[in-house]
Design a protein around this motif. Structure first.
Motif, PDB file in Angstrom:
ATOM      1  N   TYR A   1      54.644  -3.197   9.664  1.00  0.00           N
ATOM      2  CA  TYR A   1      54.108  -1.500  10.518  1.00  0.00           C
ATOM      3  C   TYR A   1      53.689  -1.623  11.607  1.00  0.00           C
ATOM      4  CZ  TYR A   1      53.191  -0.497   5.578  1.00  0.00           C
ATOM      5  OH  TYR A   1      53.174  -0.308   4.280  1.00  0.00           O
ATOM      6  N   SER A   2      54.403  -2.695  12.736  1.00  0.00           N
ATOM      7  CA  SER A   2      54.121  -3.247  13.744  1.00  0.00           C
ATOM      8  C   SER A   2      54.795  -1.820  14.328  1.00  0.00           C
ATOM      9  CB  SER A   2      55.465  -4.226  13.964  1.00  0.00           C
ATOM     10  OG  SER A   2      56.761  -3.514  13.844  1.00  0.00           O
ATOM     11  N   ASP A   3      55.092  -0.620  14.078  1.00  0.00           N
ATOM     12  CA  ASP A   3      55.038   0.454  14.759  1.00  0.00           C
ATOM     13  C   ASP A   3      53.717   1.376  14.752  1.00  0.00           C
ATOM     14  OD1 ASP A   3      55.874   0.476  11.926  1.00  0.00           O
ATOM     15  OD2 ASP A   3      56.243   3.111  12.069  1.00  0.00           O
ATOM     16  N   VAL A   4      53.077   0.905  13.638  1.00  0.00           N
ATOM     17  CA  VAL A   4      51.654   1.359  13.689  1.00  0.00           C
ATOM     18  C   VAL A   4      50.733   0.522  14.457  1.00  0.00           C
ATOM     19  CG1 VAL A   4      49.645   1.956  12.075  1.00  0.00           C
ATOM     20  CG2 VAL A   4      52.414   2.715  11.347  1.00  0.00           C
ATOM     21  N   PHE A   5      49.983  -0.863  13.423  1.00  0.00           N
ATOM     22  CA  PHE A   5      49.040  -1.425  14.402  1.00  0.00           C
ATOM     23  C   PHE A   5      50.186  -2.517  15.790  1.00  0.00           C
ATOM     24  CE2 PHE A   5      48.928  -2.104   9.372  1.00  0.00           C
ATOM     25  CZ  PHE A   5      47.877  -1.506   9.539  1.00  0.00           C
TER      26      PHE A   5
ATOM     27  N   ARG B   1      53.319   7.643   7.231  1.00  0.00           N
ATOM     28  CA  ARG B   1      52.680   5.783   7.340  1.00  0.00           C
ATOM     29  C   ARG B   1      51.803   5.298   7.921  1.00  0.00           C
ATOM     30  NH1 ARG B   1      56.211   1.989   7.070  1.00  0.00           N
ATOM     31  NH2 ARG B   1      56.183   0.456   9.322  1.00  0.00           N
ATOM     32  N   ARG B   2      50.842   5.750   8.713  1.00  0.00           N
ATOM     33  CA  ARG B   2      50.086   5.640   8.815  1.00  0.00           C
ATOM     34  C   ARG B   2      49.464   5.257   7.918  1.00  0.00           C
ATOM     35  NH1 ARG B   2      49.212   5.353  14.444  1.00  0.00           N
ATOM     36  NH2 ARG B   2      50.789   5.457  16.040  1.00  0.00           N
TER      37      ARG B   2
ATOM     38  N   ALA C   1      47.291  -0.313   2.845  1.00  0.00           N
ATOM     39  CA  ALA C   1      48.646  -1.550   2.464  1.00  0.00           C
ATOM     40  C   ALA C   1      47.251  -2.441   3.429  1.00  0.00           C
ATOM     41  CB  ALA C   1      49.303  -2.064   3.416  1.00  0.00           C
ATOM     42  N   ARG C   2      46.179  -2.247   3.883  1.00  0.00           N
ATOM     43  CA  ARG C   2      45.157  -3.108   5.030  1.00  0.00           C
ATOM     44  C   ARG C   2      44.134  -3.192   4.136  1.00  0.00           C
ATOM     45  NH1 ARG C   2      41.987  -0.591  10.459  1.00  0.00           N
ATOM     46  NH2 ARG C   2      40.368  -2.253  10.636  1.00  0.00           N
ATOM     47  N   LYS C   3      43.857  -2.138   3.477  1.00  0.00           N
ATOM     48  CA  LYS C   3      42.340  -1.797   2.552  1.00  0.00           C
ATOM     49  C   LYS C   3      42.704  -2.762   1.555  1.00  0.00           C
ATOM     50  CE  LYS C   3      39.482   1.215  -0.080  1.00  0.00           C
ATOM     51  NZ  LYS C   3      39.885   3.023   0.051  1.00  0.00           N
ATOM     52  N   ILE C   4      44.178  -3.278   1.127  1.00  0.00           N
ATOM     53  CA  ILE C   4      44.261  -4.237  -0.180  1.00  0.00           C
ATOM     54  C   ILE C   4      43.755  -5.932   0.387  1.00  0.00           C
ATOM     55  CG2 ILE C   4      45.865  -5.486  -1.493  1.00  0.00           C
ATOM     56  CD1 ILE C   4      48.169  -2.715  -1.319  1.00  0.00           C
TER      57      ILE C   4
END
Length: 281
Positions: A88-92, A142-143, A149-152
């Motif tokens: 998710y480099s386009d998000v983070f 996507r965000r 995914a981060r919450k997992i």
């Protein structure tokens, strides 16, 4: 690098220790390795990632034994290892997610929003859409996926301990309406049952307090790595690494914790606010 990852920090610290142990100055190392003094400093301060060759040459100069040399070369390779967030480099952006993924404990004060690690999909979608209205539906989706995914990371045997303090305003704000907020508060109550998660609420009745200057996080990284403070804002991210400044954030967090309801009282309070949302159209 806006902020070093945990492994880069550890590598830089070990190389500095070996240099000092060898009795060499930064200037002397620069001359003997054909580097600039700036490069030596940036490697030791984890501002650039040294190559395998750089690490090996430095270890040879410092007289490190073969086991130490091999371990530091491996550490350098691990520092560049892809984590789940790179998908998710386009998000983070920046290095915060990499640091968060390595943290053993996360302390967070949030006066405006449900913390990202506790947001469910509906709440996250509303926050992302309102904050970035120019995004298409697919970009918002996507965000949201990235946030889920981060919450997992809060699940599993190696999950960090999350201690988050939330202002009462956050619970009462109608993000997405009563139904969205109701589901979000239900999700928080369920999450609070996990042993690695502590949530406390700061009531509105609290007088002027030390948290009014804004949200912040403190990450405990383990293995002797110094804690890192983090502040996110519209103008960009700020990483707090100076020991005295990180200490101030910890003291602020402790004072806020003392002003908050206890975890048990907070759960009851959140449940009460949840019932208030139920009564709204």
């Amino acid at each position: 690098m806006k902020s070093p990852t945990v492994r880069h920090r550890r590598l830089g610290r070990e190389l500095r220790r070996l240099r000092e142990q060898a009795g060499l100055t930064v200037a002397e190392v620069a001359v003997q390795l054909g580097w600039s003094g700036s490069k030596v400093n940036r490697i030791e301060n984890a501002r650039i990632a040294p190559s395998t060759t750089d690490i090996g040459n430095a270890c040879d100069l410092y007289g490190a034994d073969s086991a130490t040399k091999a371990s530091l070369i491996q550490l350098g390779k691990d520092a560049g290892r892809r984590g789940w967030w790179t998908a998710y480099s386009d998000v983070f952006t920046g290095s915060y997610i990499a640091l968060e993924a390595e943290a053993t404990a996360i302390r967070k004060w949030e006066p405006l929003l449900i913390p990202g690690l506790l947001q469910n999909e509906d709440y996250a979608r509303e926050i992302i859409h309102s904050g970035l209205p120019e995004l298409s539906d697919s970009e918002v989706a996507r965000r949201v996926d990235a946030r889920v995914a981060r919450k997992i990371s809060l699940l599993g045997s190696n999950a960090p301990h999350l201690h988050t303090l939330i202002d009462e305003n956050v619970l009462r704000r109608f993000v997405g309406g009563a139904k969205v907020m109701g589901r979000q508060l239900d999700d928080i109550l369920q999450t609070m049952e996990r042993p690695n998660i502590t949530v406390q609420v700061l009531p509105l009745r609290t007088d002027a307090h030390v948290g009014l200057e804004g949200a912040f996080s403190v990450l405990t990284l383990g293995d002797g790595d110094p804690d890192v403070g983090y502040i996110e804002g519209p103008a960009g991210d700020v990483y707090i690494e100076a020991a005295d400044q990180v200490r101030k954030l910890k003291v602020t967090f402790e004072r806020l914790t003392s002003a908050c309801l206890s975890p048990k009282e907070s759960a009851a309070f959140i449940a009460a606010v949840r019932r208030d949302h139920e009564q709204c159209p």
